[in-house]
Design a protein around this motif. Sequence first.
Motif, PDB file in Angstrom:
ATOM      1  N   LYS A 391       4.396  -8.354   2.698  1.00  0.00           N
ATOM      2  CA  LYS A 391       5.754  -7.863   2.434  1.00  0.00           C
ATOM      3  C   LYS A 391       5.926  -7.376   0.999  1.00  0.00           C
ATOM      4  N   ARG A 392       5.029  -7.739   0.114  1.00  0.00           N
ATOM      5  CA  ARG A 392       5.151  -7.349  -1.294  1.00  0.00           C
ATOM      6  C   ARG A 392       4.951  -5.844  -1.492  1.00  0.00           C
ATOM      7  N   PHE A 393       4.207  -5.188  -0.593  1.00  0.00           N
ATOM      8  CA  PHE A 393       3.979  -3.742  -0.737  1.00  0.00           C
ATOM      9  C   PHE A 393       5.308  -2.995  -0.734  1.00  0.00           C
ATOM     10  N   ASN A 394       6.148  -3.270   0.248  1.00  0.00           N
ATOM     11  CA  ASN A 394       7.445  -2.603   0.331  1.00  0.00           C
ATOM     12  C   ASN A 394       8.345  -3.016  -0.831  1.00  0.00           C
ATOM     13  N   ALA A 395       8.342  -4.296  -1.163  1.00  0.00           N
ATOM     14  CA  ALA A 395       9.210  -4.785  -2.239  1.00  0.00           C
ATOM     15  C   ALA A 395       8.883  -4.118  -3.572  1.00  0.00           C
ATOM     16  N   LEU A 396       7.605  -3.815  -3.786  1.00  0.00           N
ATOM     17  CA  LEU A 396       7.165  -3.226  -5.053  1.00  0.00           C
ATOM     18  C   LEU A 396       7.066  -1.701  -4.998  1.00  0.00           C
ATOM     19  N   ASN A 397       7.339  -1.116  -3.819  1.00  0.00           N
ATOM     20  CA  ASN A 397       7.166   0.322  -3.621  1.00  0.00           C
ATOM     21  C   ASN A 397       5.731   0.744  -3.916  1.00  0.00           C
ATOM     22  N   ILE A 402      -5.254   3.359   2.919  1.00  0.00           N
ATOM     23  CA  ILE A 402      -6.185   2.709   3.843  1.00  0.00           C
ATOM     24  C   ILE A 402      -7.225   3.679   4.390  1.00  0.00           C
ATOM     25  N   GLN A 403      -8.276   3.136   4.964  1.00  0.00           N
ATOM     26  CA  GLN A 403      -9.339   3.926   5.567  1.00  0.00           C
ATOM     27  C   GLN A 403      -9.612   3.356   6.964  1.00  0.00           C
ATOM     28  N   PRO A 404      -9.030   3.946   8.007  1.00  0.00           N
ATOM     29  CA  PRO A 404      -9.127   3.358   9.348  1.00  0.00           C
ATOM     30  C   PRO A 404     -10.551   3.138   9.840  1.00  0.00           C
ATOM     31  N   THR A 405     -11.484   4.023   9.487  1.00  0.00           N
ATOM     32  CA  THR A 405     -12.849   3.843   9.978  1.00  0.00           C
ATOM     33  C   THR A 405     -13.535   2.638   9.354  1.00  0.00           C
ATOM     34  N   HIS A 406     -13.020   2.129   8.238  1.00  0.00           N
ATOM     35  CA  HIS A 406     -13.595   0.897   7.690  1.00  0.00           C
ATOM     36  C   HIS A 406     -13.449  -0.256   8.682  1.00  0.00           C
ATOM     37  N   THR A 431       0.821  -4.318  10.773  1.00  0.00           N
ATOM     38  CA  THR A 431       1.642  -5.306  10.072  1.00  0.00           C
ATOM     39  C   THR A 431       2.199  -4.728   8.780  1.00  0.00           C
ATOM     40  N   LEU A 432       1.403  -3.948   8.075  1.00  0.00           N
ATOM     41  CA  LEU A 432       1.891  -3.284   6.867  1.00  0.00           C
ATOM     42  C   LEU A 432       3.078  -2.383   7.193  1.00  0.00           C
ATOM     43  N   LEU A 433       2.931  -1.554   8.225  1.00  0.00           N
ATOM     44  CA  LEU A 433       4.026  -0.658   8.609  1.00  0.00           C
ATOM     45  C   LEU A 433       5.264  -1.443   9.033  1.00  0.00           C
ATOM     46  N   ASN A 434       5.058  -2.480   9.823  1.00  0.00           N
ATOM     47  CA  ASN A 434       6.192  -3.265  10.306  1.00  0.00           C
ATOM     48  C   ASN A 434       6.945  -3.949   9.168  1.00  0.00           C
ATOM     49  N   ASN A 435       6.255  -4.152   8.049  1.00  0.00           N
ATOM     50  CA  ASN A 435       6.880  -4.771   6.879  1.00  0.00           C
ATOM     51  C   ASN A 435       7.383  -3.741   5.878  1.00  0.00           C
ATOM     52  N   GLY A 436       7.466  -2.474   6.321  1.00  0.00           N
ATOM     53  CA  GLY A 436       8.088  -1.443   5.502  1.00  0.00           C
ATOM     54  C   GLY A 436       7.182  -0.736   4.523  1.00  0.00           C
ATOM     55  N   ALA A 437       5.881  -1.023   4.559  1.00  0.00           N
ATOM     56  CA  ALA A 437       4.957  -0.355   3.636  1.00  0.00           C
ATOM     57  C   ALA A 437       4.726   1.084   4.071  1.00  0.00           C
ATOM     58  N   ARG A 438       4.454   1.941   3.110  1.00  0.00           N
ATOM     59  CA  ARG A 438       4.058   3.312   3.419  1.00  0.00           C
ATOM     60  C   ARG A 438       2.535   3.376   3.350  1.00  0.00           C
ATOM     61  N   ARG A 478      -3.225  -1.637  15.892  1.00  0.00           N
ATOM     62  CA  ARG A 478      -3.380  -0.195  16.060  1.00  0.00           C
ATOM     63  C   ARG A 478      -2.090   0.544  15.718  1.00  0.00           C
ATOM     64  N   LEU A 479      -2.241   1.831  15.354  1.00  0.00           N
ATOM     65  CA  LEU A 479      -1.105   2.700  15.067  1.00  0.00           C
ATOM     66  C   LEU A 479      -0.858   3.627  16.254  1.00  0.00           C
ATOM     67  N   THR A 480       0.338   4.172  16.356  1.00  0.00           N
ATOM     68  CA  THR A 480       0.575   5.227  17.327  1.00  0.00           C
ATOM     69  C   THR A 480      -0.082   6.505  16.816  1.00  0.00           C
ATOM     70  N   LEU A 481      -0.259   7.474  17.710  1.00  0.00           N
ATOM     71  CA  LEU A 481      -0.869   8.738  17.306  1.00  0.00           C
ATOM     72  C   LEU A 481      -0.024   9.437  16.246  1.00  0.00           C
ATOM     73  N   GLU A 482       1.278   9.448  16.424  1.00  0.00           N
ATOM     74  CA  GLU A 482       2.141  10.100  15.432  1.00  0.00           C
ATOM     75  C   GLU A 482       2.042   9.405  14.076  1.00  0.00           C
ATOM     76  N   GLU A 483       1.986   8.077  14.074  1.00  0.00           N
ATOM     77  CA  GLU A 483       1.871   7.344  12.811  1.00  0.00           C
ATOM     78  C   GLU A 483       0.556   7.651  12.109  1.00  0.00           C
TER      79      GLU A 483
END
Length: 548
Positions: A391-397, A402-406, A431-438, A478-483
Amino acid sequence: MIKKLLLLLCFIPFAHAKTTLIYNVNGYTFEQGKLVQFHAIKFSDDTIDQIYFKHQALPKDTTIEKIDGKGQTMLPGLIDAHGHVLGYGESLQYANLMGAKSEQEAVDIVTAFASEKSDTAWVKGRGWNQVLWPSKQFPSKALLDEKFPNTPVWLERVDGHAGWANSKALSIAGITKTTISPAGGEIIKDKNGEPTGVLIDNAMDMVKQYIPKMDLADIADILQQSMQSLASVGLTSVHDAGISKAELEAYKFLELNGKMPIRIYAMVHVNEPQWQQIVEKGPIHTKDDMFTLAAIKIQADGALGSRGAALHAPYSDQHDTTGLLLQSPQTTHKMALAAMLAGFQVNIHAIGDKANTLVLDVFEQQIKATNSAHLRHRNEHAQVVRPEEIKRFNALNVIASIQPTHATSDKNMALDRLGAERLKGAYAWRTLLNNGARIAAGSDFPVEPPHPFYGIHAAVTRQDRDNQPEQGWISEERLTLEEAFKAFTVDAAYAANQDTLIGTLTPGKKADFIMLEQDLFTQEPSSIWKNEIHATWVNGKKVFQRKP
């Protein structure tokens, strides 16, 4: 006199913008955050004028150059938010050890490669990964010494965080039984104290400093070849994650001479001795927006595969180590502060949970001290994070780069290294997205292949390119295709403060786009990685065309 000047001005030829219309396309872009479809695009020189939706008629102006898109899919140019352009270019010229299934096979590949190079002072290669070998153990210098008793050999691990040298290379570097490992690095030794030939993180520099350096012309040539190859897989922009002063000068030369096929957003690496002098001069933005230097790159720790990632608790498969911080926390704080005060974005590599805690602490303290949240600082990798700290990612902007293939490459060893409990915050894109991170997405090439559709496939399916495991690895992340698509376009542009310039096909933005046969948004997810680029356009110019 004024009348004469006005008369002369009437006869001065003014350059008219060249306007192009590409019609009959299956186009996709984002508009106000939503995915939309269009059937034509008009642009003048390097700037988009208009996109045409199905209900809109096309202009009949005969001065406009018209191109039939032949029903192909048009997408905004894809952006890799974390790659190494020179490293990738070099990898195209070195022994390629990706996929070698044993230490012996890796040595055989290097031997075959060297047999075709008669003038090589050093034999170089990259891509070995002991996790894929039956032994799962680091290699040793023994097999290399048999084939190369008198020629120095240097082979970097797939992640670039470990090197494998033969005895000749170790001798040139003066590495013996009595040599002490440097801070932030390790000389692997056997039970008798003899160096095995494997060097981890900062210890790699003990050998690398003796490899002959390239001159400016060599660097520029390799960068250009690398960028051309990257254009062929649909990348129109790359965030070059850690360049030297020499690379900076090479980029300047290429841009000045109009020889950059794709855009580069560069981060100067703090391993560059003159990084502070470069930063003190302020960010660089070229007039054509093809090259930008506005960030620094700091490495907090190493990589998981070589057990260099810094963990709070010991590795699950090697209880005597918690990995490596590559410099003291105090030094990381000082570097970040200096860059922020100079107006530079700070991007810090963090793999292990201890490194991620440190990086988030650095950002929390130094962003507040400098009031620099608008610079959109970044955590590069954000790979293993304590769940309570996500949750700190969103709080700190702070952006998670990330690298999905990793995730799909590391799935074979991550559980061994981390154990089940720590996996709960590992490669946790959902989880990052759900917690508001970009999230901004990339590949970390040449650690992974640069193909962006490999990354989109991995993010959506959590599977490798054999579509394994069947249900996806940690499939709840996993992410959606649009995400995933947004992470390689809109959000990658945002992560470079370039979202008003590129990332969508929008009037006023640059005409950067790609053409492909398959419809990304209707095809089976399992086949996404197979997409091939038909053409790549940057700044309204075609920079790649696939041969029939």
